[in-house]
Design a protein around this motif. Structure first.
Motif, PDB file in Angstrom:
ATOM      1  N   ALA A  40       6.817 -12.380  -3.574  1.00 32.80           N
ATOM      2  CA  ALA A  40       7.016 -13.790  -3.232  1.00 32.80           C
ATOM      3  C   ALA A  40       5.875 -14.307  -2.364  1.00 32.80           C
ATOM      4  CB  ALA A  40       8.353 -13.972  -2.516  1.00 32.80           C
ATOM      5  N   ASN A  41       5.442 -13.506  -1.397  1.00 29.45           N
ATOM      6  CA  ASN A  41       4.339 -13.927  -0.536  1.00 29.45           C
ATOM      7  C   ASN A  41       3.032 -14.036  -1.310  1.00 29.45           C
ATOM      8  OD1 ASN A  41       5.976 -14.125   1.707  1.00 29.45           O
ATOM      9  ND2 ASN A  41       5.489 -12.069   2.470  1.00 29.45           N
ATOM     10  N   SER A  42       2.841 -13.187  -2.324  1.00 32.71           N
ATOM     11  CA  SER A  42       1.605 -13.256  -3.118  1.00 32.71           C
ATOM     12  C   SER A  42       1.527 -14.548  -3.908  1.00 32.71           C
ATOM     13  CB  SER A  42       1.512 -12.054  -4.066  1.00 32.71           C
ATOM     14  OG  SER A  42       2.364 -12.213  -5.193  1.00 32.71           O
ATOM     15  N   TRP A  43       2.684 -15.167  -4.168  1.00 33.93           N
ATOM     16  CA  TRP A  43       2.717 -16.464  -4.841  1.00 33.93           C
ATOM     17  C   TRP A  43       2.691 -17.629  -3.855  1.00 33.93           C
ATOM     18  CZ3 TRP A  43       7.604 -14.883  -8.094  1.00 33.93           C
ATOM     19  CH2 TRP A  43       7.226 -13.948  -9.058  1.00 33.93           C
ATOM     20  N   GLY A  44       2.676 -17.317  -2.560  1.00 29.54           N
ATOM     21  CA  GLY A  44       2.735 -18.373  -1.550  1.00 29.54           C
ATOM     22  C   GLY A  44       4.111 -18.994  -1.447  1.00 29.54           C
ATOM     23  N   CYS A  45       5.152 -18.218  -1.738  1.00 29.05           N
ATOM     24  CA  CYS A  45       6.524 -18.735  -1.790  1.00 29.05           C
ATOM     25  C   CYS A  45       7.456 -17.873  -0.944  1.00 29.05           C
ATOM     26  CB  CYS A  45       7.006 -18.771  -3.237  1.00 29.05           C
ATOM     27  SG  CYS A  45       5.965 -19.752  -4.334  1.00 29.05           S
ATOM     28  N   PRO A  46       7.267 -17.842   0.383  1.00 27.31           N
ATOM     29  CA  PRO A  46       8.079 -16.951   1.217  1.00 27.31           C
ATOM     30  C   PRO A  46       9.564 -17.284   1.201  1.00 27.31           C
ATOM     31  CG  PRO A  46       6.824 -18.505   2.570  1.00 27.31           C
ATOM     32  CD  PRO A  46       6.298 -18.637   1.180  1.00 27.31           C
ATOM     33  N   ALA A  47       9.924 -18.527   0.889  1.00 29.27           N
ATOM     34  CA  ALA A  47      11.337 -18.895   0.853  1.00 29.27           C
ATOM     35  C   ALA A  47      12.046 -18.338  -0.374  1.00 29.27           C
ATOM     36  CB  ALA A  47      11.493 -20.416   0.899  1.00 29.27           C
ATOM     37  N   ASN A  48      11.286 -17.784  -1.320  1.00 30.68           N
ATOM     38  CA  ASN A  48      11.890 -17.163  -2.499  1.00 30.68           C
ATOM     39  C   ASN A  48      12.191 -15.677  -2.325  1.00 30.68           C
ATOM     40  OD1 ASN A  48      10.064 -19.443  -4.337  1.00 30.68           O
ATOM     41  ND2 ASN A  48      12.221 -19.113  -4.801  1.00 30.68           N
ATOM     42  N   VAL A  49      11.913 -15.121  -1.148  1.00 31.60           N
ATOM     43  CA  VAL A  49      12.234 -13.713  -0.912  1.00 31.60           C
ATOM     44  C   VAL A  49      13.726 -13.491  -1.134  1.00 31.60           C
ATOM     45  CG1 VAL A  49      12.306 -11.878   0.812  1.00 31.60           C
ATOM     46  CG2 VAL A  49      10.319 -13.390   0.682  1.00 31.60           C
ATOM     47  N   ARG A  50      14.041 -12.480  -1.926  1.00 31.52           N
ATOM     48  CA  ARG A  50      15.395 -12.084  -2.280  1.00 31.52           C
ATOM     49  C   ARG A  50      16.074 -13.060  -3.259  1.00 31.52           C
ATOM     50  NH1 ARG A  50      17.117  -7.750   0.325  1.00 31.52           N
ATOM     51  NH2 ARG A  50      19.298  -8.156  -0.275  1.00 31.52           N
ATOM     52  N   ALA A  97      -2.992 -14.255  -1.527  1.00 30.91           N
ATOM     53  CA  ALA A  97      -2.922 -13.003  -0.770  1.00 30.91           C
ATOM     54  C   ALA A  97      -3.809 -12.004  -1.498  1.00 30.91           C
ATOM     55  CB  ALA A  97      -1.492 -12.494  -0.670  1.00 30.91           C
ATOM     56  N   SER A  98      -4.286 -11.019  -0.799  1.00 31.14           N
ATOM     57  CA  SER A  98      -5.183 -10.044  -1.418  1.00 31.14           C
ATOM     58  C   SER A  98      -4.506  -9.382  -2.609  1.00 31.14           C
ATOM     59  CB  SER A  98      -5.580  -8.972  -0.395  1.00 31.14           C
ATOM     60  OG  SER A  98      -6.302  -9.545   0.671  1.00 31.14           O
ATOM     61  N   PRO A  99      -5.219  -9.230  -3.732  1.00 31.24           N
ATOM     62  CA  PRO A  99      -4.634  -8.542  -4.889  1.00 31.24           C
ATOM     63  C   PRO A  99      -4.139  -7.149  -4.519  1.00 31.24           C
ATOM     64  CG  PRO A  99      -6.659  -9.651  -5.512  1.00 31.24           C
ATOM     65  CD  PRO A  99      -6.569  -9.745  -4.012  1.00 31.24           C
ATOM     66  N   ALA A 100      -3.061  -6.729  -5.181  1.00 26.45           N
ATOM     67  CA  ALA A 100      -2.446  -5.435  -4.872  1.00 26.45           C
ATOM     68  C   ALA A 100      -1.875  -4.818  -6.142  1.00 26.45           C
ATOM     69  CB  ALA A 100      -1.327  -5.622  -3.841  1.00 26.45           C
ATOM     70  N   TYR A 111       3.777  -5.785 -14.793  1.00 30.58           N
ATOM     71  CA  TYR A 111       2.646  -5.213 -14.048  1.00 30.58           C
ATOM     72  C   TYR A 111       2.328  -3.784 -14.485  1.00 30.58           C
ATOM     73  CZ  TYR A 111       3.791  -9.207 -11.115  1.00 30.58           C
ATOM     74  OH  TYR A 111       4.063 -10.468 -10.674  1.00 30.58           O
ATOM     75  N   GLU A 112       3.337  -2.949 -14.539  1.00 28.17           N
ATOM     76  CA  GLU A 112       3.185  -1.567 -14.989  1.00 28.17           C
ATOM     77  C   GLU A 112       2.072  -0.823 -14.246  1.00 28.17           C
ATOM     78  OE1 GLU A 112       2.745  -2.079 -19.226  1.00 28.17           O
ATOM     79  OE2 GLU A 112       4.903  -2.323 -19.525  1.00 28.17           O
ATOM     80  N   GLY A 113       2.054  -1.009 -12.914  1.00 24.26           N
ATOM     81  CA  GLY A 113       1.113  -0.288 -12.072  1.00 24.26           C
ATOM     82  C   GLY A 113      -0.260  -0.901 -11.963  1.00 24.26           C
ATOM     83  N   ARG A 114      -0.456  -2.078 -12.521  1.00 19.46           N
ATOM     84  CA  ARG A 114      -1.769  -2.725 -12.475  1.00 19.46           C
ATOM     85  C   ARG A 114      -1.917  -3.574 -11.217  1.00 19.46           C
ATOM     86  NH1 ARG A 114       0.129  -3.440 -17.761  1.00 19.46           N
ATOM     87  NH2 ARG A 114      -1.050  -2.290 -19.347  1.00 19.46           N
ATOM     88  N   ARG A 115      -3.157  -3.919 -10.901  1.00 17.73           N
ATOM     89  CA  ARG A 115      -3.446  -4.771  -9.750  1.00 17.73           C
ATOM     90  C   ARG A 115      -3.300  -6.233 -10.160  1.00 17.73           C
ATOM     91  NH1 ARG A 115      -8.658  -5.577  -6.190  1.00 17.73           N
ATOM     92  NH2 ARG A 115      -9.710  -5.497  -8.212  1.00 17.73           N
ATOM     93  N   ALA A 116      -2.714  -7.029  -9.260  1.00 15.11           N
ATOM     94  CA  ALA A 116      -2.468  -8.437  -9.566  1.00 15.11           C
ATOM     95  C   ALA A 116      -2.747  -9.293  -8.337  1.00 15.11           C
ATOM     96  CB  ALA A 116      -1.024  -8.639 -10.029  1.00 15.11           C
ATOM     97  N   GLY A 117      -3.136 -10.534  -8.591  1.00 12.61           N
ATOM     98  CA  GLY A 117      -3.347 -11.509  -7.530  1.00 12.61           C
ATOM     99  C   GLY A 117      -3.079 -12.902  -8.065  1.00 12.61           C
TER     100      GLY A 117
END
Length: 297
Positions: A42-52, A265-268, A275-281
């Protein structure tokens, strides 16, 4: 997966159970993951209010590498489809477009465009448009023949992959240039058509013309960039949440470090469906659209 492959489209819905009925039970997509949105995503999308927030992930039964994601969040009273900048629609390839007008239940879908040929374009596909349970726009397109400058994929299941994402923008040329310069995609053909969805949304005459440009990779279409009327506005959204309706698009790229973008946010590295284990940002495009990029290498 080649660079530019549309890996997914994410929409918001006010009730995930209705979303499950619409995408799994009606459209026939396979439910592959369900849960609560993790904080880091959620934070990687800039949407902290969407957590959970409750979410679900679907995939065509053909197994094509394209995931449809739904995230539950409250509806926004001021959101009107096809009136604002950002992701306007996800175009899906289907086997038989003519079956869907009678098979979309009115409590889950609103048909806004019946199947028909498009004026000023060769009859290469037959589109149909409907709004889903979150007022997201979904095109159901039956591909007839490939165009010379584009490869339009025929469906391998009743409802198959997303093959074009429609972007509404205040500056078509600037948006196209960003996808070309920042991400290495190609500028395709310009088309000028009487765009029924736009004309209806803005109460324009049926013959009003709209110019759109296709962003593609070689012959593979990716993003249809549409000029929008001056009456269009930026999309209203709840503080800290995803945009309502068609919220986010995920594309494949070779190398995230080669993308000339500002990351939210920094890609992770990420696990799970898509995703299947890939890096995304994730970043913002020129129209304010949320664009997630997943590395293929």
């Amino acid at each position: 997966m080649t660079p530019g492959t549309i890996l997914g489209g994410l929409s918001t819905v006010p009730n995930l159970e209705e979303g499950l009925r619409a995408y799994r039970d009606v459209l026939g997509l396979e439910l592959v993951e369900r849960g609560e949105l993790p904080k880091d995503l959620a934070n990687s999308w800039g949407c902290p209010a969407n957590v959970r927030s409750p979410y679900a992930v679907f995939r065509p039964v053909s197994g094509e590498p394209c995931w449809f994601r739904l995230v539950e969040q409250p509806a926004h009273a001021n959101f009107r489809p096809t009136r604002t900048y950002g992701w306007a629609a996800f175009e899906c390839t289907v086997e038989d477009v003519w079956r869907w007008p009678k098979e979309l239940p009115a409590d889950l879908f609103t048909i806004v465009g019946m199947p028909k040929n498009i004026a000023n374009m060769k009859p290469t596909f037959i589109p149909m448009q409907a709004l889903g349970p979150g007022r997201e726009m979904v095109y159901l397109n039956e591909v007839l023949t490939p165009q010379s400058d584009l490869f339009l994929p025929p469906a391998k299941s009743p409802v198959d992959r997303i093959f074009i994402c429609v972007l509404a923008t205040p500056d078509r040329e600037a948006s196209v240039a960003w996808y070309v310069d920042a991400l290495g995609f190609d500028r395709g053909t310009d088309y000028t058509i009487p765009y029924t969805m736009i004309n209806k949304a803005f109460d324009l005459s049926a013959g009003t013309q709209t110019t759109l440009t296709m962003v593609q990779k070689d012959r593979m279409p990716i993003v249809e960039v549409d000029d929008y009327p001056e009456a269009a506005t930026h999309r209203p959204r709840h503080e800290g949440m995803l945009p309502p309706g068609n919220a986010l698009v995920t594309l494949a790229v070779n190398d995230l470090d080669a993308c000339q973008v500002d990351w939210i946010a920094s890609p992770a590295l990420r696990d799970g469906a898509l995703y299947e284990g890939r890096r995304a940002g994730t970043t913002h495009g020129r129209a304010g659209e949320l664009l997630e990029l997943v590395e293929t290498q």
